[in-house]
Design a protein around this motif. Structure first.
Motif, PDB file in Angstrom:
ATOM      1  N   ILE A  58       0.839  -1.200   0.000  1.00 18.83           N
ATOM      2  CA  ILE A  58       0.000   0.000   0.000  1.00 18.83           C
ATOM      3  C   ILE A  58       0.877   1.253   0.000  1.00 18.83           C
ATOM      4  CG2 ILE A  58      -1.610   1.363   1.403  1.00 18.83           C
ATOM      5  CD1 ILE A  58      -2.904  -1.370   2.219  1.00 18.83           C
TER       6      ILE A  58
ATOM      7  N   LEU B 197      -7.729   2.026   0.134  1.00 15.68           N
ATOM      8  CA  LEU B 197      -7.433   1.035   1.174  1.00 15.68           C
ATOM      9  C   LEU B 197      -7.042   1.740   2.472  1.00 15.68           C
ATOM     10  CD1 LEU B 197      -5.416  -1.514  -0.987  1.00 15.68           C
ATOM     11  CD2 LEU B 197      -7.773  -1.736  -0.155  1.00 15.68           C
TER      12      LEU B 197
ATOM     13  N   LEU C 172      -4.787  -6.194  -4.719  1.00 13.50           N
ATOM     14  CA  LEU C 172      -3.470  -5.576  -4.908  1.00 13.50           C
ATOM     15  C   LEU C 172      -2.639  -6.352  -5.923  1.00 13.50           C
ATOM     16  CD1 LEU C 172      -2.450  -4.464  -1.311  1.00 13.50           C
ATOM     17  CD2 LEU C 172      -2.768  -2.989  -3.312  1.00 13.50           C
TER      18      LEU C 172
ATOM     19  N   VAL D 141      -5.570   2.037  -4.854  1.00 15.52           N
ATOM     20  CA  VAL D 141      -4.852   1.753  -3.609  1.00 15.52           C
ATOM     21  C   VAL D 141      -5.132   2.834  -2.558  1.00 15.52           C
ATOM     22  CG1 VAL D 141      -2.621   2.906  -4.027  1.00 15.52           C
ATOM     23  CG2 VAL D 141      -2.686   0.792  -2.737  1.00 15.52           C
TER      24      VAL D 141
END
Length: 183
Positions: A59, A80, A104, A77
């Protein structure tokens, strides 16, 4: 590099990353009675600690890469959870972890597939949490992301072995395409 180019290498590593993360998830799903949170003396104490470290690092790196001109594909991303540190536990259980891990891995494959050799050779600038600014080559940084995954999955497979679990063959060579020899 080989005549296939650096992009082919990154694509192989992205597929390998997905394949191995899938093997980890399958093994864990097949053994739900095992305590993957128990401190087994690993670098991140438990299997669960190591898995969360990997998703945290992904991340962080992918969020940094959103600032690259090619980074628009990585924008999901940013939806998240935002890790505060490398040992954060973002996902408390298998059910909450598996979908983001798979997403991912798919995102990494799509991103690498979207890159051209100029993108791969270009740079991007990011800031670390401590405020340090760095400029790195995108392709080499992606290599780091995949190598980091491999490194810590090796630790995870050792913990699995200590638990009496066998993940099977882990060699990237299994994903290297077979070629017909030239006469």
């Amino acid at each position: 590099m080989t005549p296939l180019g650096y992009k082919a290498h990154l694509a192989l590593m992205a597929r390998y990353n997905q394949w191995m993360n899938g093997k980890v998830l399958t093994l864990m799903a097949d053994h739900p009675e095992r305590d993957f949170t128990e401190n087994r003396g690993g670098f991140f104490k438990s299997v669960w600690g190591a898995l969360n470290h990997l998703i945290v690092a992904d991340i962080i790196w992918l969020a940094r890469m959103t600032k690259h001109p090619s980074g628009h594909l990585l924008l999901p991303v940013l939806d998240l959870p935002k890790p505060a540190g490398l040992t954060d536990i973002l996902y408390e259980d298998y059910q909450s972890y598996a979908a983001p891990r798979r997403a991912l891995d798919e995102l990494l494959i799509a991103y690498v597939d979207s890159l051209n050799e100029d993108d791969i050779a270009s740079t991007f600038t990011y800031s670390r949490a401590n405020g340090e600014t760095h400029t790195k080559v995108l392709g080499l940084t992606l290599s780091h992301v995949f190598n980091h995954q491999t490194h810590h999955r090796g630790q995870i497979t050792t913990l699995f072995t200590q638990m009496g679990l066998d993940i099977g063959v882990t060699d990237v060579h299994l994903l290297v395409p077979e070629l017909t020899p030239e006469p």
